[in-house]
Design an enzyme around this catalytic site. Structure first.
Site, PDB file in Angstrom:
ATOM      1  N   ASN A   1       0.821  -1.208   0.000  1.00 35.12           N
ATOM      2  CA  ASN A   1       0.000   0.000   0.000  1.00 35.12           C
ATOM      3  C   ASN A   1       0.857   1.261   0.000  1.00 35.12           C
ATOM      4  OD1 ASN A   1      -2.331  -1.526   0.067  1.00 35.12           O
ATOM      5  ND2 ASN A   1      -2.743  -1.201   2.233  1.00 35.12           N
TER       6      ASN A   1
ATOM      7  N   TYR B   1     -12.219  -9.839  -1.389  1.00 35.01           N
ATOM      8  CA  TYR B   1     -12.915  -8.551  -1.310  1.00 35.01           C
ATOM      9  C   TYR B   1     -14.382  -8.827  -1.006  1.00 35.01           C
ATOM     10  CZ  TYR B   1      -9.107  -6.098  -3.875  1.00 35.01           C
ATOM     11  OH  TYR B   1      -7.924  -5.546  -4.280  1.00 35.01           O
TER      12      TYR B   1
ATOM     13  N   ARG C   1     -14.173   2.633   4.610  1.00 30.23           N
ATOM     14  CA  ARG C   1     -12.966   1.839   4.798  1.00 30.23           C
ATOM     15  C   ARG C   1     -11.693   2.677   4.808  1.00 30.23           C
ATOM     16  NH1 ARG C   1     -11.579  -1.273  -0.223  1.00 30.23           N
ATOM     17  NH2 ARG C   1     -10.115   0.420  -0.584  1.00 30.23           N
TER      18      ARG C   1
ATOM     19  N   ARG D   1      -5.585   1.498 -13.294  1.00 34.46           N
ATOM     20  CA  ARG D   1      -4.229   1.733 -12.803  1.00 34.46           C
ATOM     21  C   ARG D   1      -3.499   0.433 -12.463  1.00 34.46           C
ATOM     22  NH1 ARG D   1      -4.809   5.454  -8.402  1.00 34.46           N
ATOM     23  NH2 ARG D   1      -4.694   7.134  -9.922  1.00 34.46           N
TER      24      ARG D   1
ATOM     25  N   HIS E   1     -15.830   2.606 -15.154  1.00 36.52           N
ATOM     26  CA  HIS E   1     -15.628   1.884 -13.899  1.00 36.52           C
ATOM     27  C   HIS E   1     -16.863   1.072 -13.519  1.00 36.52           C
ATOM     28  CE1 HIS E   1     -14.740   1.756  -9.411  1.00 36.52           C
ATOM     29  NE2 HIS E   1     -13.607   1.356  -9.935  1.00 36.52           N
TER      30      HIS E   1
ATOM     31  N   ARG F   1     -10.882  -4.858 -14.248  1.00 39.15           N
ATOM     32  CA  ARG F   1      -9.789  -5.768 -13.885  1.00 39.15           C
ATOM     33  C   ARG F   1     -10.336  -7.189 -13.941  1.00 39.15           C
ATOM     34  NH1 ARG F   1      -6.138  -2.140 -11.492  1.00 39.15           N
ATOM     35  NH2 ARG F   1      -7.110  -0.483 -10.260  1.00 39.15           N
TER      36      ARG F   1
ATOM     37  N   HIS G   1     -15.225  -3.767   0.374  1.00 42.52           N
ATOM     38  CA  HIS G   1     -15.277  -3.131  -0.944  1.00 42.52           C
ATOM     39  C   HIS G   1     -16.698  -2.805  -1.385  1.00 42.52           C
ATOM     40  CE1 HIS G   1     -14.259  -2.898  -5.391  1.00 42.52           C
ATOM     41  NE2 HIS G   1     -13.253  -2.226  -4.855  1.00 42.52           N
TER      42      HIS G   1
END
EC number: 2.7.4.1
Length: 702
Positions: free
Chosen positions: A61, A485, A581, A422, A452, A392, A609
């Site tokens: 991270n 997730y 979160r 990204r 997205h 993704r 998530h």
């Protein structure tokens, strides 16, 4: 003038008092989240290898934080951009605050590793062996490994006027070596750089027979190189060898308006990601000042960018211990999530979804249901067309395999791939080529707006009529992350919802305007307005003396207008519970401003998530799920979807599960008005309650 609310406070006058002091800084809030992740590595009741995993996650991270957030701030400074956000902090002030807190966090990481985790692992029979601890037999075996597997791949680079300082890849591990003696040409040697090839493993496990006391032994490949560095410099003496790593700005710059082919433009930019501007230098703690200063000069960095570390550079390499140890007793117990009961009883998912909406909560409900839905569609002769967004997917994706199968079966398949996801840009470029090769129509989204949204539309002919089946989700179509997730996914054959999803796909492919939709909210057009409208509705209820409440769960809250609207709602008497979160810009608990707002962050086994929003609506709750957080980029610079949960039973499921998170008293961090988070602990005599553990106990009971 608006009427006074039930507290006797004029909202307009109070809102005018909202200033920079009521907004937290985005970057510092993100660092605070990384600190909460690191704190999981301190939790004694967690399995030991899971604690090590949390340490590694925190290191990963921080890498991304420097590559993106710090890199962006430095880029703004260099461009002379000094604009501030709602918190009134510019890039220079923010970087100064980051410098202090990031150094503290990194120091804590290494103290935790050295003082707690490594000793505990050693006691448990998992040994990370330092060079000084190698036995004679171990050293002989490792030397043979070095000569056979490592040495042929190494390319030491001596530094002189003909051999200038090499270009160092982003986040690559390297050694700077001090040398003594004459080189082959009779000159005094000074320094050399030894890059560690990325093709080498980070760590190797010693054979069991070389561990006479039992247990498993692990050695960093970098330790092997360090120990046998002399073999690289025949006739010259290495007198010092020290690890270092440089982190670079990794944001891609693509002029989408000017590029004629977005995929080719991104392919061209990917090469330069490895050589972006330097933003951080990590070096071994014992590296002499003269070498450190030399490196800082080469990278044009200052002491503020320097991180001396008491241990291995790049803690993320420790992940390989978890992979290689084969110690299930030191990891979380495995679990098997299943399909909902309605699915288990029927072979055809189309039949199930036609009768009732399904709401899946991953990983507690299996993602295999979504995969099977697409697989059935790929083989079903009644299915004529499939449309899907992909952000993704992960390697070797079964989702992609199903789309390929559908295309080969002659179905019309259209995929919107977001090339600019990204750090997944390269994978998505390759994916787009693979899909196009089998005749799938591939669209790269909208220039200037990341796609997205998580949508899947299947058009099926039934009794001569086309029926749309839809999957809408809060997370990606990624089978691996679906196990770690938490995300919601809705499967529905609702005609109006299907029409709405079709219209969004039509806009993404044709770039035309979208007709008014019946159910869905759609960024960048109606999602922000829709959320603001529903907060306003709660404000009206509160002022009318009716019960008013909002419960919202998201990854990040960083959109000034929504934050201000929540402040207004609090002042009007609306009770607000936020489960955020990561980044939270809102300051809760400020008297007269946000005293009805409570904020908590749950950090546990699974990465939270889900994005779900509940508005009390005078006893007739509205429940929404979305692909979007309450952030400026999601609301105004991305294509996103917000979708309602229409059926009472499914609404109750979401509200019940949100209540678990509000009850959590062991993995919930409560945000105070001063910006500090504290880990909520069960009061004396109260039973420990974890939302994630409760959800694991109630697998697939919906």
């Amino acid at each position: 003038m608006k009427e006074l609310n039930c507290t006797g406070i004029n909202p307009e006058e109070t809102m005018s008092d909202i200033g920079a002091e009521h907004f937290f800084n985005r970057e510092l809030s993100l660092l605070a989240f990384h600190q909460r992740v690191l704190s999981q590595a301190k939790v004694e009741h967690l399995p030991l290898l899971e604690r090590l995993r949390f340490l590694c996650i925190s290191a990963s991270n921080i890498d991304e934080f420097f590559e993106v957030r710090v890199g962006g701030l430095k880029e703004r400074l260099e461009a002379g951009i000094h604009t501030t956000g709602p918190d009134n902090l510019g890039p220079a002030e923010t970087l100064e605050l980051i410098n202090h807190r990031a150094h503290e966090l990194v120091t804590t990481q290494y103290q935790l590793l050295n003082d707690q985790l490594l000793p505990l692992l050693h006691t448990a029979g998992v040994h990370l062996l330092k060079r000084s601890a190698w036995s004679k037999a171990q050293k002989q075996w490792l030397h043979a490994q070095f000569e056979d597997e490592v040495l042929p791949l190494l390319s030491p680079m001596g530094l002189d006027p003909a051999h200038p300082f090499p270009r160092i890849l982003n986040k690559s591990l390297n050694f700077i070596v001090q040398l003594e003696g004459k080189d082959a040409f009779g000159r005094n040697s000074g320094m050399a750089i030894v890059p560690v090839p990325r093709g080498l493993p980070d760590m190797i496990r010693l054979p069991n027979e070389l561990m006479p006391d039992g247990g498993s032994g692990f050695v960093f490949v970098s330790s092997i190189i360090h120990e046998f560095i002399d073999d690289l410099f025949y006739g010259i003496t290495p007198v010092g060898c020290y690890q270092f790593r440089v982190t670079r700005n990794s944001e891609l710059f693509v002029d989408e308006e000017e590029s004629g082919d977005l995929r080719r433009a991104i392919e061209g930019e990917l090469v330069y990601r490895q050589y972006g501007d330097e933003v951080r230098l990590e070096v071994a703690e014992n590296c002499p000042d003269v070498l450190v200063n030399f490196l800082l000069k080469q990278f044009e960095m200052t002491a503020a960018d320097l991180y001396r570390v008491d241990g291995p550079v790049n803690l993320n390499r420790l992940n390989h211990i978890i992979e290689l140890a084969e110690r299930a007793d030191l990891e979380f117990p495995t679990f098997n999530s299943n399909a909902p009961r309605a699915v288990q009883k029927k072979e055809s998912l189309f039949e199930v979804i036609r009768k009732q909406d399904l709401l899946l909560h991953h990983p507690f409900d299996s993602f295999r249901t979504v995969v099977e839905f697409l697989r059935q569609a790929a083989k079903d002769p009644q299915v004529l067309a499939i449309k899907q967004t992909l952000y993704r997917t992960g390697p070797n994706s079964v989702i992609v395999d199903a789309l390929v199968t559908a295309a080969k079966a002659g179905k019309e398949v259209t995929v919107i791939i977001e090339l600019r996801a990204r750090f997944d840009e390269e994978a998505n470029v390759a994916l787009s080529a693979k899909l196009q090769d089998v005749g799938i129509h591939v669209v790269y989204g909208v220039v200037g707006y990341k796609t997205h949204a998580k949508m899947l539309l299947i058009a099926r002919r039934e009794n001569g009529i086309l029926r749309n089946y839809v999957h809408l989700g809060t997370g990606n179509y990624h089978t691996r992350t679906s196990r770690i997730y938490t995300d919601y996914g809705l499967l529905t054959a609702n005609e109006a919802v299907g029409d709405d999803v079709y219209r969004i796909f039509l806009q993404l492919t044709s770039l035309g305007k979208v007709a008014k939709m019946e159910h869905l909210l759609h960024a960048p057009f109606t999602l922000h307005k829709g959320m603001m409208k529903r907060i306003e509705q709660e404000i009206i209820h509160a002022r009318d003396g009716k019960p008013a409440r909002i419960v919202a769960k998201m990854n990040s809250l960083y959109e000034e207008h929504l934050v201000r609207k929540l402040y207004e709602a609090s002042q009007a008497g609306v009770e607000i519970d936020l489960i955020v979160r990561g980044v939270c810009q809102l300051r809760p608990g400020v008297p007269g401003i946000s005293d009805r707002i409570r904020v908590r962050s749950v950090v546990g086994r699974f990465l939270e998530h889900t994005r779900v929003y509940v508005f009390h609506n005078n006893g007739d709750p509205e429940v929404w799920a979305a692909s979007a957080d309450w952030m400026e980029r999601n609301m105004f610079h991305r294509v996103e979807t917000g979708f309602p949960i229409l059926y009472k039973r499914l609404k109750e499921k979401v509200m019940r599960e949100l209540d678990y998170y509000l009850q959590d008293n062991c993995e919930a961090w409560v945000l105070e008005s001063d910006g500090e988070y504290y880990l909520q602990a069960p009061p004396e005599g109260e039973v420990r309650f974890s939302a994630q553990e409760k959800l694991l106990e109630t697998l697939t009971r919906s």
